[in-house]
Design a protein around this motif. Sequence first.
Motif, PDB file in Angstrom:
ATOM      1  N   MET A  16      37.109   0.146 -39.672  1.00  0.00           N
ATOM      2  CA  MET A  16      37.594  -0.865 -40.616  1.00  0.00           C
ATOM      3  C   MET A  16      37.744  -2.238 -39.960  1.00  0.00           C
ATOM      4  O   MET A  16      37.600  -3.256 -40.621  1.00  0.00           O
ATOM      5  N   TRP A  19      34.525  -3.994 -40.440  1.00  0.00           N
ATOM      6  CA  TRP A  19      34.348  -4.406 -41.839  1.00  0.00           C
ATOM      7  C   TRP A  19      35.242  -5.595 -42.181  1.00  0.00           C
ATOM      8  O   TRP A  19      34.837  -6.507 -42.887  1.00  0.00           O
ATOM      9  N   TYR A  20      36.468  -5.536 -41.687  1.00  0.00           N
ATOM     10  CA  TYR A  20      37.395  -6.625 -41.967  1.00  0.00           C
ATOM     11  C   TYR A  20      36.895  -7.933 -41.355  1.00  0.00           C
ATOM     12  O   TYR A  20      36.904  -8.982 -41.997  1.00  0.00           O
ATOM     13  N   ASN A  64      42.354  -5.517 -59.895  1.00  0.00           N
ATOM     14  CA  ASN A  64      43.664  -5.992 -60.368  1.00  0.00           C
ATOM     15  C   ASN A  64      43.543  -7.178 -61.323  1.00  0.00           C
ATOM     16  O   ASN A  64      44.538  -7.707 -61.794  1.00  0.00           O
ATOM     17  N   ASP A  70      39.262  -8.858 -53.225  1.00  0.00           N
ATOM     18  CA  ASP A  70      39.867  -8.883 -51.894  1.00  0.00           C
ATOM     19  C   ASP A  70      39.262  -7.771 -51.039  1.00  0.00           C
ATOM     20  O   ASP A  70      38.381  -7.034 -51.491  1.00  0.00           O
ATOM     21  N   PHE A  71      39.723  -7.639 -49.823  1.00  0.00           N
ATOM     22  CA  PHE A  71      39.127  -6.691 -48.888  1.00  0.00           C
ATOM     23  C   PHE A  71      39.219  -5.254 -49.398  1.00  0.00           C
ATOM     24  O   PHE A  71      38.252  -4.492 -49.297  1.00  0.00           O
ATOM     25  N   VAL A  72      40.349  -4.864 -49.936  1.00  0.00           N
ATOM     26  CA  VAL A  72      40.519  -3.494 -50.421  1.00  0.00           C
ATOM     27  C   VAL A  72      39.550  -3.216 -51.569  1.00  0.00           C
ATOM     28  O   VAL A  72      38.900  -2.163 -51.622  1.00  0.00           O
ATOM     29  N   GLU A  73      39.425  -4.174 -52.488  1.00  0.00           N
ATOM     30  CA  GLU A  73      38.491  -4.006 -53.608  1.00  0.00           C
ATOM     31  C   GLU A  73      37.047  -3.964 -53.109  1.00  0.00           C
ATOM     32  O   GLU A  73      36.222  -3.197 -53.618  1.00  0.00           O
ATOM     33  N   TYR A  74      36.749  -4.767 -52.117  1.00  0.00           N
ATOM     34  CA  TYR A  74      35.423  -4.825 -51.506  1.00  0.00           C
ATOM     35  C   TYR A  74      35.053  -3.471 -50.904  1.00  0.00           C
ATOM     36  O   TYR A  74      33.978  -2.921 -51.179  1.00  0.00           O
ATOM     37  N   ILE A  75      35.933  -2.901 -50.118  1.00  0.00           N
ATOM     38  CA  ILE A  75      35.677  -1.597 -49.492  1.00  0.00           C
ATOM     39  C   ILE A  75      35.597  -0.508 -50.551  1.00  0.00           C
ATOM     40  O   ILE A  75      34.744   0.379 -50.489  1.00  0.00           O
ATOM     41  N   ALA A  76      36.454  -0.563 -51.561  1.00  0.00           N
ATOM     42  CA  ALA A  76      36.414   0.432 -52.635  1.00  0.00           C
ATOM     43  C   ALA A  76      35.078   0.382 -53.371  1.00  0.00           C
ATOM     44  O   ALA A  76      34.495   1.420 -53.695  1.00  0.00           O
ATOM     45  N   SER A  79      32.302   1.780 -51.081  1.00  0.00           N
ATOM     46  CA  SER A  79      32.464   3.233 -50.974  1.00  0.00           C
ATOM     47  C   SER A  79      32.020   3.935 -52.253  1.00  0.00           C
ATOM     48  O   SER A  79      31.341   4.961 -52.201  1.00  0.00           O
TER      49      SER A  79
END
Length: 194
Positions: A16, A19-20, A64, A70-76, A79
């Motif tokens: 991560m 990725w970050y 949201n 954001d990063f969490v949405e990007y990774i989700a 994936s």
Amino acid sequence: MGAQGSNLDDVLAEDMHHWYNKFMRESPSGLITLFELKSMLGLQGITQEASSYVDQVFLTFDMNGDGYIDFVEYIAAVSLLLKGEINQKLKWYFKLFDQDGNGKIDKDELETIFKAIQDITRSYDFPPEEIVNLIYEKIDVKGEGELTLEEFISGAKGHPDIMEMLTKMMDLTHVLEIIVEGRQDLCQKGVQNA
């Protein structure tokens, strides 16, 4: 997805931290706007339908609803597209197709999305009207002209030909490659492979 898919799988499997750092290099603010996404993908000068499709993709990944990825949405999102289960992907397709958010997809919504996908991919193998008619002929068992999430998922899973068609049309591997490798890297690969 072949060799390209395994390359993307390897990239996704990296830690991560990598990725970050990549995300922050691409978007120092820590957020990607719709405009930045279109710029990143090189989608200037596309048709209105294609632009609407990209808008809808952005909205489905903006979980949201704050107008940013954001990063969490990007990774989700990455994936889901690479490793998501079939039910997860079908739910995402449905959300993408349901442009007015009423919980049902009608023929016009589906046709608009398919036309937009063809405009972006420049692949015009099948007329969108034929694809939509085939889907509704096989899946819309009540003949209402619209599909609920449950009808869509059970119908797609119950008809391998429709599932294969949806999978091919909705394959965003090329989009992920641009995000992962950058537009310039892909252009250079295209020149080297030519």
